[in-house]
Design an enzyme around this catalytic site. Structure first.
Site, PDB file in Angstrom:
ATOM      1  N   VAL A  78      75.558  16.059  28.652  1.00  0.00           N
ATOM      2  CA  VAL A  78      75.180  17.447  28.362  1.00  0.00           C
ATOM      3  C   VAL A  78      75.185  18.263  29.643  1.00  0.00           C
ATOM      4  CG1 VAL A  78      73.280  18.929  27.581  1.00  0.00           C
ATOM      5  CG2 VAL A  78      73.769  16.790  26.381  1.00  0.00           C
ATOM      6  N   CYS A  79      75.719  19.497  29.555  1.00  0.00           N
ATOM      7  CA  CYS A  79      75.623  20.444  30.664  1.00  0.00           C
ATOM      8  C   CYS A  79      75.336  21.825  30.089  1.00  0.00           C
ATOM      9  CB  CYS A  79      76.905  20.445  31.495  1.00  0.00           C
ATOM     10  SG  CYS A  79      78.350  21.080  30.617  1.00  0.00           S
ATOM     11  N   ALA A  80      75.436  22.855  30.908  1.00  0.00           N
ATOM     12  CA  ALA A  80      75.074  24.197  30.448  1.00  0.00           C
ATOM     13  C   ALA A  80      76.080  24.763  29.447  1.00  0.00           C
ATOM     14  CB  ALA A  80      74.933  25.137  31.639  1.00  0.00           C
ATOM     15  N   MET A 107      74.517  23.421  26.420  1.00  0.00           N
ATOM     16  CA  MET A 107      73.193  23.860  25.992  1.00  0.00           C
ATOM     17  C   MET A 107      73.231  25.257  25.380  1.00  0.00           C
ATOM     18  SD  MET A 107      70.992  21.430  26.324  1.00  0.00           S
ATOM     19  CE  MET A 107      69.359  22.181  26.364  1.00  0.00           C
TER      20      MET A 107
END
Length: 382
Positions: A78-80, A107
């Site tokens: 997961v990243c932004a 996200m």
């Protein structure tokens, strides 16, 4: 001659992740955002394991992450926004790890996913749905009856409510905001303009708005199909906060009362002024309502508040027995808890309020950025 098995990185949509969370399936998450972002706001789930290793710490190789990722588990990176998680996820897969995924949209995508959950049938005929914005903690509602619909506390993704109404072959007749929101941008007015519906807002919260609206008035019912929606003036979170009793079965409590907490009174800078209103609403007005009403709030604070299928709900009588915020019987102590125990204010809450008043017109990218982060509308969320 043997052929090497090529492992691949797989996409996982926010909807697919939501099902994993709601079904309490096991998942291991590697979050590669900066630690400050991770500490502020992360994916939650009762069967989720998670570590945070920032992207820049993995640029020289993913071995530090491999040492901490258990074999045999489904892994989600997961990243932004998505790009960094794809880069890191591909390297993990190339190291021979199977069942590796990345979160599509990152996200930001997680923040915007809406999961419709049926609350129940209405005794006057029709259905009530809750829309769970699982990554943000926001809850919206659609009341459907006899070919018509009303949407309550509409989120910014107005198109999704319109599509849901079309799927159920109903016309949106009303959009209602229980108060002027400060933690997310309302989609109520845009949805009303697009569908020809009437937009309702409490007049005491609308003193600075720049647009026309229909005032939400205590005890003046709103009709949708065969169902009556009865407004109940319930100030405290804002001076205009108004709850809604739907079909004598459900209490849509806005940001006044949550399942495990109560609303905060400070998002307009008036905590000392509004704490008395909050106490009167919770300890007097709501006390006069039927205990068997099902409370449906506009937010949830913890993933544990999600029940079957993701539904966030509780009987009013049960909340009076179990909710800490409803059991502070000393008024001085109540005032102290509510004014001194407040979490950080929502991200960009002043700009969000300005947007919901119609005073500023941010771009879509700016609106997304303004809403990033957790829900912080409650007093007792720990």
């Amino acid at each position: 001659m043997t052929t090497a098995v090529r492992t691949e990185l797989h996409p996982m949509t926010p909807g697919e992740l939501t099902k994993i969370v709601l079904n309490k399936e096991e998942l291991f998450i590697l979050d590669v955002r900066e630690q400050s972002q991770f500490d502020d706001w992360k994916i939650e789930g009762e069967s989720i394991e998670m570590i945070n290793i920032p992207y820049f710490d993995l640029l020289d190789g993913v071995d530090p992450a491999l040492d901490k990722i258990p074999n045999g588990k489904k892994v989600l990176v997961v990243c932004a926004k998505e790009g960094s998680s794809v880069y890191i996820g591909e390297q993990i897969a190339e190291k021979g790890r199977s069942n590796v995924h990345y979160l599509t949209g990152g996200m930001k995508g997680w923040s915007e996913h809406l999961e419709p959950v049926k609350v129940g049938n209405l005794q006057s005929g029709g259905e009530l749905y809750q829309f769970v914005r699982i990554g943000k903690g926001c809850l919206s509602y659609m009341i459907i009856s006899n070919g018509e619909a009303a949407v309550v506390d509409t989120l910014r993704m107005a198109d999704e409510f319109e599509q849901f109404a079309n799927q159920h072959q109903v016309k949106i007749k009303h959009t209602i905001d229980t108060h002027l929101h400060a933690d997310h941008i309302s989609g109520g007015r845009p949805l009303a303009e697009k569908t020809g519906a009437t937009y309702w807002l409490p007049s005491k919260d609308a003193g600075e708005v720049t647009f026309a609206y229909e005032p939400l008035v205590d005890s003046k019912p709103i009709e949708v199909g065969n169902v009556s929606i009865m407004p109940v003036y319930s100030p405290g979170h804002t001076i205009g906060s108004t709850s809604l009793i739907v079909d004598d079965q459900y209490l849509l409590s806005g940001d006044i009362l949550f399942i495990e907490s109560i609303g905060r009174p400070d998002l307009a800078g008036l905590a000392e002024d509004w704490v008395g209103d909050l106490r009167e609403t919770l300890y007097q007005r709501y006390k006069g309502l039927a205990e068997d009403l099902t409370v449906l709030p506009a937010h949830f604070g913890k993933i544990t508040e999600l029940g079957n299928g993701g539904l966030v709900a509780g009987k009013l009588g049960d909340l009076y027995r179990n909710n800490p915020g409803l059991n502070i019987h000393n008024e001085t102590e109540f005032r102290k808890v509510v004014t001194e125990n407040l979490p950080p204010q929502p991200n960009a809450y002043q700009e969000i309020r300005q947007t919901n008043m119609g005073k500023i017109q941010p771009s879509e990218d700016e609106r997304q950025e303004m809403e990033i982060g957790p829900n912080r509308c409650a007093v007792h969320d720990k």
